[in-house]
Design a protein around this motif. Structure first.
Motif, PDB file in Angstrom:
ATOM      1  N   TRP A 169       0.875  -1.443   0.096  1.00 51.60           N
ATOM      2  CA  TRP A 169       0.159   0.025  -0.047  1.00 51.60           C
ATOM      3  C   TRP A 169       0.812   1.203  -0.080  1.00 51.60           C
ATOM      4  CZ3 TRP A 169      -3.388  -2.179   4.614  1.00 51.60           C
ATOM      5  CH2 TRP A 169      -4.184  -2.999   3.957  1.00 51.60           C
ATOM      6  N   TRP A 172      -4.741  -2.759  -6.563  1.00 51.82           N
ATOM      7  CA  TRP A 172      -3.491  -2.576  -5.899  1.00 51.82           C
ATOM      8  C   TRP A 172      -3.553  -2.690  -4.351  1.00 51.82           C
ATOM      9  CZ3 TRP A 172       1.055  -1.899  -7.703  1.00 51.82           C
ATOM     10  CH2 TRP A 172       1.268  -1.623  -9.190  1.00 51.82           C
ATOM     11  N   PRO A 228      -3.866  -7.645  -4.525  1.00 50.54           N
ATOM     12  CA  PRO A 228      -3.647  -8.189  -5.951  1.00 50.54           C
ATOM     13  C   PRO A 228      -3.691  -9.668  -6.156  1.00 50.54           C
ATOM     14  CG  PRO A 228      -1.553  -7.762  -4.521  1.00 50.54           C
ATOM     15  CD  PRO A 228      -2.769  -7.337  -3.836  1.00 50.54           C
ATOM     16  N   PRO A 258      -2.320  -6.040 -10.860  1.00 48.14           N
ATOM     17  CA  PRO A 258      -3.075  -4.536 -10.942  1.00 48.14           C
ATOM     18  C   PRO A 258      -2.525  -4.171 -12.278  1.00 48.14           C
ATOM     19  CG  PRO A 258      -1.209  -4.771  -9.288  1.00 48.14           C
ATOM     20  CD  PRO A 258      -1.195  -6.240  -9.893  1.00 48.14           C
ATOM     21  N   ILE A 311       5.244  -7.115  -8.697  1.00 48.14           N
ATOM     22  CA  ILE A 311       4.247  -7.265  -7.911  1.00 48.14           C
ATOM     23  C   ILE A 311       3.664  -8.762  -8.023  1.00 48.14           C
ATOM     24  CG2 ILE A 311       1.910  -6.664  -8.052  1.00 48.14           C
ATOM     25  CD1 ILE A 311       3.596  -4.559  -6.660  1.00 48.14           C
ATOM     26  N   VAL A 355       0.608   4.842  -7.780  1.00 44.23           N
ATOM     27  CA  VAL A 355      -0.614   4.634  -8.637  1.00 44.23           C
ATOM     28  C   VAL A 355      -1.050   6.153  -8.818  1.00 44.23           C
ATOM     29  CG1 VAL A 355      -3.238   4.233  -8.267  1.00 44.23           C
ATOM     30  CG2 VAL A 355      -1.344   2.466  -7.582  1.00 44.23           C
ATOM     31  N   ALA A 387       1.949   1.673  -3.532  1.00 41.19           N
ATOM     32  CA  ALA A 387       0.801   2.111  -4.718  1.00 41.19           C
ATOM     33  C   ALA A 387       0.630   3.351  -3.998  1.00 41.19           C
ATOM     34  CB  ALA A 387      -0.423   1.050  -4.199  1.00 41.19           C
TER      35      ALA A 387
END
Length: 394
Positions: free
Chosen positions: A70, A94, A97, A101, A114, A77, A73
């Motif tokens: 997180w 995200w 997952p 993602p 990831i 993101v 992300a």
């Protein structure tokens, strides 16, 4: 008590992964199949957690896994959304997952590690049932992922979902972690385990040599050879793991480094690839090619340095996720209560005290009384008791 040999294996696996992603040396994947080793170690830890906590271990493992994702992300993101990533419900992957993602043109490569979290997540969710099956039928359960991978590679299961292929590729290593935790590998005699490792390793190596991928003998492009070769490596490196490696901590710098990398393994793994991607063109700007030895090893040093910086900044999230006291740099020696008491300043002795100072934690002898003082103390009691009375009399 932690097995420092297993900590050392994880330390070497993380260093190998980062170095490989910077250099691209295919030989590193053969010398040390790091991803399979990491899954095997994780499987052993997962079995231990299930034995301690039952199915609740799944939630606890996810709690330790997801916060570091997180944080990543939260940085990348928004950057991808501003640079062309369409906003859709898939962005929520995200947060959890279970599938890859979404990412845009630059994020797809920078955030490619990831896949490891995706596989780890599925393996954790499958572990309660898998451990139950493994303990009732260990050999068929252990053989199942390899049979699945063979069916995919030989076209019996064409175009399988990505997650199913990854179960075939790496879940066997995870189950070998179960076998390590349960002592099955340790109880297997050398005359069985070592020839088995030799046969499996030879089969894997033969498949790798006869089925090179687009990068040659890089086992990441050769799934069946990868699984077999890594299995042989795990059977020896983990199946014959010593009970410890005390020598690691006899070298303070090495011991601290092993501790730091183990406590920050997820942060290092998640953040190293963005720096690899960013530094590749930057090194070229100063005149070094990506294959020039000077430029190549300069990138290795810079990537490790930048990963070290970001680990200082956000690595403590792993401590919070594990419900440990957050530390910038883990592994600082903790002083025991006895050590602190021994170093505590002692009060000076009263003037005229013959015994001098008494060390902390040492019982001091009772003061010696003179006969006259003892008689003065005893006289009131004799007066209360009277003739032959007791202290309990009115």
């Amino acid at each position: 008590m932690r097995n420092r040999y297993l900590d050392l294996l994880r330390f070497l696996a993380i260093l190998r992964v980062v170095t490989y992603h910077v250099t691209g040396y295919a030989s590193l994947t053969l010398v040390f199949p790091a991803m399979a080793v990491m899954f095997a170690l994780a499987g052993s830890l997962m079995a231990a957690s299930l034995d301690r906590s039952g199915v609740r271990a799944v939630g606890r493992r996810l709690r330790r896994l997801l916060p570091s994702l997180w944080v990543l992300a939260a940085v990348f993101v928004p950057a991808m959304l501003f640079t062309g990533l369409p906003f859709s419900p898939k962005v929520l992957l995200w947060l959890f997952p279970i599938s890859d993602p979404p990412a845009n043109y630059w994020g797809g490569l920078a955030l490619s590690p990831i896949w490891y979290l995706r596989d780890y997540l599925w393996f954790v969710l499958a572990s309660p049932l898998a451990l139950w099956l493994f303990r009732r039928a260990p050999l068929p359960t252990l053989a199942a992922p390899y049979a699945l991978l063979a069916a995919i590679e030989f076209g019996i299961l064409p175009n399988p979902p990505t997650v199913l292929r990854e179960f075939g590729l790496y879940f066997g290593a995870w189950l070998l972690g179960f076998a390590h935790h349960d002592g099955l590998l340790r109880r297997t005699r050398n005359r069985v385990l070592l020839p088995l490792a030799a046969v499996v390793g030879a089969a894997g190596l033969a498949w790798i040599v006869t089925h090179p991928g687009p990068r040659g003998y890089d086992i990441n492009d050769i799934p069946l050879g990868n699984a077999l070769w890594a299995t042989a490596f795990i059977l020896v490196a983990i199946g014959r793991a010593p009970t410890g490696a005390a020598w690691v901590d006899r070298v303070p710098v090495l011991g601290r480094a092993v501790t730091v990398v183990n406590r920050r393994a997820l942060t290092i793994y998640l953040w190293h690839m963005p720096f690899v991607v960013a530094l590749t063109p930057l090194v070229g700007l100063v005149g070094w090619s990506t294959t020039d030895p000077v430029g190549l090893w300069l990138r290795v040093v810079l990537v490790f340095a930048l990963v070290g910086v970001v680990t200082l900044l956000v690595g403590w999230v792993e401590d919070v996720a594990a419900r440990r006291t957050p530390e910038l740099v883990p592994g600082k020696p903790r002083r025991s209560v006895a050590d602190r008491a021994a170093d505590a300043p002692a009060s000076p002795a009263p003037a005229g005290a013959a015994g001098g100072l008494v060390g902390a934690g040492v019982r001091a002898p009772a003061p010696r009384r003179s006969p006259e003082s003892a008689d003065r103390v005893a006289w009131p009691e004799r007066a209360r008791r009277g003739s032959g009375g007791s202290l309990s009399d009115p």
